[in-house]
Design an enzyme around this catalytic site. Structure first.
Site, PDB file in Angstrom:
ATOM      1  N   HIS A  15       0.835  -1.201   0.000  1.00 37.04           N
ATOM      2  CA  HIS A  15       0.000   0.000   0.000  1.00 37.04           C
ATOM      3  C   HIS A  15       0.872   1.254   0.000  1.00 37.04           C
ATOM      4  CE1 HIS A  15      -0.420   0.911   4.631  1.00 37.04           C
ATOM      5  NE2 HIS A  15       0.822   0.806   4.254  1.00 37.04           N
ATOM      6  N   CYS A  34       5.033   5.039   5.377  1.00 34.14           N
ATOM      7  CA  CYS A  34       3.895   4.487   4.628  1.00 34.14           C
ATOM      8  C   CYS A  34       3.499   5.379   3.456  1.00 34.14           C
ATOM      9  CB  CYS A  34       2.704   4.228   5.547  1.00 34.14           C
ATOM     10  SG  CYS A  34       2.853   2.688   6.486  1.00 34.14           S
ATOM     11  N   HIS A  40       5.008  -0.209  -0.468  1.00 30.62           N
ATOM     12  CA  HIS A  40       5.753  -1.126   0.398  1.00 30.62           C
ATOM     13  C   HIS A  40       4.752  -2.128   0.937  1.00 30.62           C
ATOM     14  CE1 HIS A  40       3.943   1.813   3.020  1.00 30.62           C
ATOM     15  NE2 HIS A  40       3.881   0.849   3.904  1.00 30.62           N
ATOM     16  N   HIS A  42       3.112  -5.039   3.813  1.00 32.37           N
ATOM     17  CA  HIS A  42       2.920  -5.439   5.211  1.00 32.37           C
ATOM     18  C   HIS A  42       2.466  -6.891   5.230  1.00 32.37           C
ATOM     19  CE1 HIS A  42       3.258  -1.506   7.189  1.00 32.37           C
ATOM     20  NE2 HIS A  42       2.615  -0.994   6.146  1.00 32.37           N
ATOM     21  N   ASP A  80      -4.654 -10.842  -0.883  1.00 35.80           N
ATOM     22  CA  ASP A  80      -3.311 -11.408  -0.722  1.00 35.80           C
ATOM     23  C   ASP A  80      -2.457 -11.161  -1.967  1.00 35.80           C
ATOM     24  OD1 ASP A  80      -1.307 -12.787   0.720  1.00 35.80           O
ATOM     25  OD2 ASP A  80      -1.734 -14.615  -0.411  1.00 35.80           O
ATOM     26  N   HIS A  81      -1.246 -10.649  -1.736  1.00 32.66           N
ATOM     27  CA  HIS A  81      -0.293 -10.316  -2.803  1.00 32.66           C
ATOM     28  C   HIS A  81      -0.850  -9.287  -3.779  1.00 32.66           C
ATOM     29  CE1 HIS A  81       1.843 -13.688  -1.073  1.00 32.66           C
ATOM     30  NE2 HIS A  81       2.910 -13.303  -1.739  1.00 32.66           N
ATOM     31  N   GLU A 127      -1.395  -4.753  11.537  1.00 31.51           N
ATOM     32  CA  GLU A 127      -0.512  -4.303  10.460  1.00 31.51           C
ATOM     33  C   GLU A 127       0.930  -4.666  10.802  1.00 31.51           C
ATOM     34  OE1 GLU A 127      -1.000  -0.572   7.839  1.00 31.51           O
ATOM     35  OE2 GLU A 127       0.530   0.000   9.313  1.00 31.51           O
TER      36      GLU A 127
END
Ligand code: NI
Length: 138
Positions: A15, A34, A40, A42, A80-81, A127
């Site tokens: 994100h 962030c 980047h 998480h 996811d991913h 997170e």
């Protein structure tokens, strides 16, 4: 007799937190690392908690296989991913900032219609191991 059943899940996602109308400097000041323009990732951990009466016949609040599959299809397969800003409609179509607060509300809103209305739902999203948020509606 009300009992809470909990299911843990996990997804990795990228994100960027920023306001497009702000300068890079202001975004960095407010959102810190962030706000990195190159995104980047998480490692998000999720706990979905369902509270309700224990069925006297099955001994279940709800079937955990059903809850597991619901989390997989609604959340893991969707997030996811993925790059949340770019690939997930709840964020890319609205410009909603993918903060932990907004992600946990999106997850709750996706699950809530698919869980029996007589059950209470709470979603907790980590997170990082030390930073987590929770939402149970309203
Ligand atoms: Ni971040």
């Amino acid at each position: 007799m009300k009992v809470t059943v909990n299911r843990k899940a996990h997804f990795n996602a990228a994100h960027r937190l920023y306001r497009p109308e702000w300068t890079d400097e202001k975004n960095l000041a407010v959102f810190g690392k962030c706000s990195n323009p190159n995104y980047h990732g998480h490692n998000y951990d999720l706990v979905v908690s369902v509270t309700g009466e224990v069925d006297p016949i099955t001994g279940f609040v709800m079937d955990m296989k059903v809850l597991k599959n619901l989390i997989k299809t609604e959340i893991e397969d969707a997030f996811d991913h993925k790059n949340l800003n770019v690939e997930v409609p709840e964020f890319n179509e609205t410009g909603l900032n993918p903060t932990s607060e907004n992600i946990v509300v999106v997850i709750y809103n996706k699950l809530r219609p698919r869980i029996d209305a007589k059950h209470h739902l709470k979603v907790t999203l980590y997170e990082t191991p030390r930073n987590f948020v929770s939402y149970s509606g309203a």
